[in-house]
Design a protein around this motif. Structure first.
Motif, PDB file in Angstrom:
ATOM      1  N   MET A  30      13.877 -22.342   2.977  1.00  0.00           N
ATOM      2  CA  MET A  30      13.070 -21.135   2.812  1.00  0.00           C
ATOM      3  C   MET A  30      14.002 -19.944   2.642  1.00  0.00           C
ATOM      4  SD  MET A  30      10.021 -21.643   5.576  1.00  0.00           S
ATOM      5  CE  MET A  30       8.866 -20.587   4.680  1.00  0.00           C
ATOM      6  N   TYR A  31      13.510 -18.932   1.949  1.00  0.00           N
ATOM      7  CA  TYR A  31      14.295 -17.737   1.664  1.00  0.00           C
ATOM      8  C   TYR A  31      13.545 -16.504   2.160  1.00  0.00           C
ATOM      9  CZ  TYR A  31      16.426 -21.127  -1.439  1.00  0.00           C
ATOM     10  OH  TYR A  31      17.023 -22.245  -1.937  1.00  0.00           O
ATOM     11  N   LEU A  32      14.280 -15.469   2.537  1.00  0.00           N
ATOM     12  CA  LEU A  32      13.683 -14.219   3.000  1.00  0.00           C
ATOM     13  C   LEU A  32      13.426 -13.305   1.806  1.00  0.00           C
ATOM     14  CD1 LEU A  32      12.823 -12.768   5.589  1.00  0.00           C
ATOM     15  CD2 LEU A  32      15.099 -11.760   5.672  1.00  0.00           C
ATOM     16  N   PHE A  33      12.204 -12.795   1.705  1.00  0.00           N
ATOM     17  CA  PHE A  33      11.811 -11.893   0.623  1.00  0.00           C
ATOM     18  C   PHE A  33      11.392 -10.552   1.192  1.00  0.00           C
ATOM     19  CE2 PHE A  33      11.430 -16.018  -1.244  1.00  0.00           C
ATOM     20  CZ  PHE A  33      11.771 -15.844  -2.577  1.00  0.00           C
ATOM     21  N   ALA A  34      11.721  -9.488   0.494  1.00  0.00           N
ATOM     22  CA  ALA A  34      11.319  -8.136   0.880  1.00  0.00           C
ATOM     23  C   ALA A  34      10.007  -7.795   0.182  1.00  0.00           C
ATOM     24  CB  ALA A  34      12.398  -7.130   0.487  1.00  0.00           C
ATOM     25  N   LEU A  35       9.115  -7.142   0.923  1.00  0.00           N
ATOM     26  CA  LEU A  35       7.853  -6.646   0.377  1.00  0.00           C
ATOM     27  C   LEU A  35       7.859  -5.138   0.483  1.00  0.00           C
ATOM     28  CD1 LEU A  35       5.393  -9.054   2.238  1.00  0.00           C
ATOM     29  CD2 LEU A  35       6.586  -9.441   0.075  1.00  0.00           C
ATOM     30  N   GLU A  36       7.108  -4.486  -0.380  1.00  0.00           N
ATOM     31  CA  GLU A  36       7.036  -3.032  -0.352  1.00  0.00           C
ATOM     32  C   GLU A  36       5.607  -2.601  -0.637  1.00  0.00           C
ATOM     33  OE1 GLU A  36      10.263  -0.424  -2.125  1.00  0.00           O
ATOM     34  OE2 GLU A  36       8.655  -0.188  -3.596  1.00  0.00           O
ATOM     35  N   TYR A  37       5.152  -1.588   0.090  1.00  0.00           N
ATOM     36  CA  TYR A  37       3.824  -1.044  -0.147  1.00  0.00           C
ATOM     37  C   TYR A  37       3.826   0.450   0.126  1.00  0.00           C
ATOM     38  CZ  TYR A  37       3.266  -1.268   4.958  1.00  0.00           C
ATOM     39  OH  TYR A  37       3.426  -1.103   6.311  1.00  0.00           O
ATOM     40  N   GLU A  38       2.834   1.118  -0.440  1.00  0.00           N
ATOM     41  CA  GLU A  38       2.727   2.556  -0.253  1.00  0.00           C
ATOM     42  C   GLU A  38       1.516   2.871   0.612  1.00  0.00           C
ATOM     43  OE1 GLU A  38       2.711   4.442  -4.066  1.00  0.00           O
ATOM     44  OE2 GLU A  38       4.647   3.599  -4.617  1.00  0.00           O
ATOM     45  N   MET A  39       1.689   3.832   1.497  1.00  0.00           N
ATOM     46  CA  MET A  39       0.602   4.318   2.331  1.00  0.00           C
ATOM     47  C   MET A  39       0.753   5.830   2.407  1.00  0.00           C
ATOM     48  SD  MET A  39      -0.698   2.987   6.047  1.00  0.00           S
ATOM     49  CE  MET A  39       0.496   3.813   7.089  1.00  0.00           C
ATOM     50  N   GLY A  40      -0.229   6.525   1.850  1.00  0.00           N
ATOM     51  CA  GLY A  40      -0.095   7.969   1.757  1.00  0.00           C
ATOM     52  C   GLY A  40       1.058   8.318   0.837  1.00  0.00           C
ATOM     53  N   LEU A  41       1.921   9.197   1.297  1.00  0.00           N
ATOM     54  CA  LEU A  41       3.079   9.609   0.502  1.00  0.00           C
ATOM     55  C   LEU A  41       4.336   8.809   0.826  1.00  0.00           C
ATOM     56  CD1 LEU A  41       2.550  13.483   0.679  1.00  0.00           C
ATOM     57  CD2 LEU A  41       1.904  11.924  -1.164  1.00  0.00           C
ATOM     58  N   SER A  42       4.198   7.831   1.719  1.00  0.00           N
ATOM     59  CA  SER A  42       5.367   7.072   2.171  1.00  0.00           C
ATOM     60  C   SER A  42       5.385   5.663   1.580  1.00  0.00           C
ATOM     61  CB  SER A  42       5.362   6.952   3.688  1.00  0.00           C
ATOM     62  OG  SER A  42       5.436   8.225   4.289  1.00  0.00           O
ATOM     63  N   THR A  43       6.580   5.130   1.432  1.00  0.00           N
ATOM     64  CA  THR A  43       6.771   3.746   1.020  1.00  0.00           C
ATOM     65  C   THR A  43       7.287   2.980   2.230  1.00  0.00           C
ATOM     66  OG1 THR A  43       7.290   4.414  -1.234  1.00  0.00           O
ATOM     67  CG2 THR A  43       7.976   2.210  -0.571  1.00  0.00           C
ATOM     68  N   TRP A  44       6.653   1.852   2.513  1.00  0.00           N
ATOM     69  CA  TRP A  44       6.981   1.028   3.671  1.00  0.00           C
ATOM     70  C   TRP A  44       7.421  -0.351   3.197  1.00  0.00           C
ATOM     71  CZ3 TRP A  44       6.616   3.224   8.501  1.00  0.00           C
ATOM     72  CH2 TRP A  44       5.990   4.458   8.543  1.00  0.00           C
ATOM     73  N   SER A  45       8.035  -1.109   4.092  1.00  0.00           N
ATOM     74  CA  SER A  45       8.484  -2.446   3.713  1.00  0.00           C
ATOM     75  C   SER A  45       8.180  -3.446   4.816  1.00  0.00           C
ATOM     76  CB  SER A  45       9.983  -2.438   3.413  1.00  0.00           C
ATOM     77  OG  SER A  45      10.711  -2.131   4.585  1.00  0.00           O
ATOM     78  N   ALA A  46       8.173  -4.688   4.428  1.00  0.00           N
ATOM     79  CA  ALA A  46       7.998  -5.813   5.348  1.00  0.00           C
ATOM     80  C   ALA A  46       8.805  -6.968   4.774  1.00  0.00           C
ATOM     81  CB  ALA A  46       6.519  -6.181   5.464  1.00  0.00           C
ATOM     82  N   LYS A  47       8.909  -8.037   5.503  1.00  0.00           N
ATOM     83  CA  LYS A  47       9.625  -9.205   4.992  1.00  0.00           C
ATOM     84  C   LYS A  47       8.853 -10.469   5.343  1.00  0.00           C
ATOM     85  CE  LYS A  47      12.700  -9.006   8.965  1.00  0.00           C
ATOM     86  NZ  LYS A  47      14.063  -8.857   9.434  1.00  0.00           N
ATOM     87  N   ILE A  48       8.983 -11.467   4.481  1.00  0.00           N
ATOM     88  CA  ILE A  48       8.357 -12.764   4.715  1.00  0.00           C
ATOM     89  C   ILE A  48       9.320 -13.868   4.318  1.00  0.00           C
ATOM     90  CG2 ILE A  48       5.978 -11.969   4.369  1.00  0.00           C
ATOM     91  CD1 ILE A  48       6.135 -13.294   1.552  1.00  0.00           C
ATOM     92  N   TRP A  49       9.120 -15.030   4.884  1.00  0.00           N
ATOM     93  CA  TRP A  49       9.856 -16.226   4.489  1.00  0.00           C
ATOM     94  C   TRP A  49       8.980 -17.009   3.525  1.00  0.00           C
ATOM     95  CZ3 TRP A  49      14.841 -17.098   5.631  1.00  0.00           C
ATOM     96  CH2 TRP A  49      15.411 -16.341   6.654  1.00  0.00           C
ATOM     97  N   ALA A  50       9.570 -17.510   2.430  1.00  0.00           N
ATOM     98  CA  ALA A  50       8.841 -18.305   1.446  1.00  0.00           C
ATOM     99  C   ALA A  50       9.802 -19.314   0.815  1.00  0.00           C
ATOM    100  CB  ALA A  50       8.229 -17.403   0.384  1.00  0.00           C
ATOM    101  N   TYR A  51       9.215 -20.316   0.172  1.00  0.00           N
ATOM    102  CA  TYR A  51      10.013 -21.382  -0.436  1.00  0.00           C
ATOM    103  C   TYR A  51      10.600 -21.002  -1.792  1.00  0.00           C
ATOM    104  CZ  TYR A  51       7.960 -24.141   3.259  1.00  0.00           C
ATOM    105  OH  TYR A  51       7.588 -24.598   4.499  1.00  0.00           O
ATOM    106  N   SER A  52       9.981 -20.037  -2.470  1.00  0.00           N
ATOM    107  CA  SER A  52      10.442 -19.600  -3.787  1.00  0.00           C
ATOM    108  C   SER A  52       9.809 -18.240  -4.080  1.00  0.00           C
ATOM    109  CB  SER A  52      10.003 -20.599  -4.865  1.00  0.00           C
ATOM    110  OG  SER A  52       8.582 -20.620  -4.959  1.00  0.00           O
ATOM    111  N   PHE A  53      10.227 -17.630  -5.193  1.00  0.00           N
ATOM    112  CA  PHE A  53       9.627 -16.360  -5.593  1.00  0.00           C
ATOM    113  C   PHE A  53       8.139 -16.545  -5.847  1.00  0.00           C
ATOM    114  CE2 PHE A  53       8.460 -12.958  -8.474  1.00  0.00           C
ATOM    115  CZ  PHE A  53       9.050 -11.864  -7.871  1.00  0.00           C
ATOM    116  N   GLU A  54       7.779 -17.658  -6.500  1.00  0.00           N
ATOM    117  CA  GLU A  54       6.373 -17.934  -6.784  1.00  0.00           C
ATOM    118  C   GLU A  54       5.578 -18.115  -5.497  1.00  0.00           C
ATOM    119  OE1 GLU A  54       8.974 -19.547  -8.208  1.00  0.00           O
ATOM    120  OE2 GLU A  54       8.869 -18.600 -10.185  1.00  0.00           O
ATOM    121  N   ASP A  55       6.162 -18.800  -4.522  1.00  0.00           N
ATOM    122  CA  ASP A  55       5.507 -18.981  -3.224  1.00  0.00           C
ATOM    123  C   ASP A  55       5.328 -17.636  -2.528  1.00  0.00           C
ATOM    124  OD1 ASP A  55       4.470 -20.439  -0.938  1.00  0.00           O
ATOM    125  OD2 ASP A  55       6.424 -20.141   0.008  1.00  0.00           O
TER     126      ASP A  55
END
Length: 79
Positions: A30-55
């Motif tokens: 499994m590989y660690l992927f970065a996620l990004e989302y916007e809320m209001g005027l700010s950009t936030w991030s999270a991370k998830i583990w997945a088997y591939s980019f498609e996953d």
């Protein structure tokens, strides 16, 4: 905000650094992927583990459909 593309660097290596790779209970990598989302005027991030980019994309799609807050975390106990 400026986004830096690491595509050329990524192509030069077979695998990410060790801290971004792990093996699940069934021996699959499994590989660690970065996620990004916007809320209001700010950009936030999270991370998830997945088997591939498609996953990772499928997991984000599932989150859009069913993500819920389970509660506030207070501690973590290692297994």
């Amino acid at each position: 905000m400026s986004v830096i593309s690491f595509d050329k660097l990524r192509d030069m290596r077979e695998r990410p650094d060790a801290q971004f790779v792990r093996t699940d209970d069934h021996g699959q990598v499994m590989y660690l992927f970065a996620l990004e989302y916007e809320m209001g005027l700010s950009t936030w991030s999270a991370k998830i583990w997945a088997y591939s980019f498609e996953d990772a994309e499928m997991r984000v799609k599932a989150m859009r459909e069913s993500l819920a807050v389970c509660g506030q975390m207070h501690t973590s106990i290692g297994a």
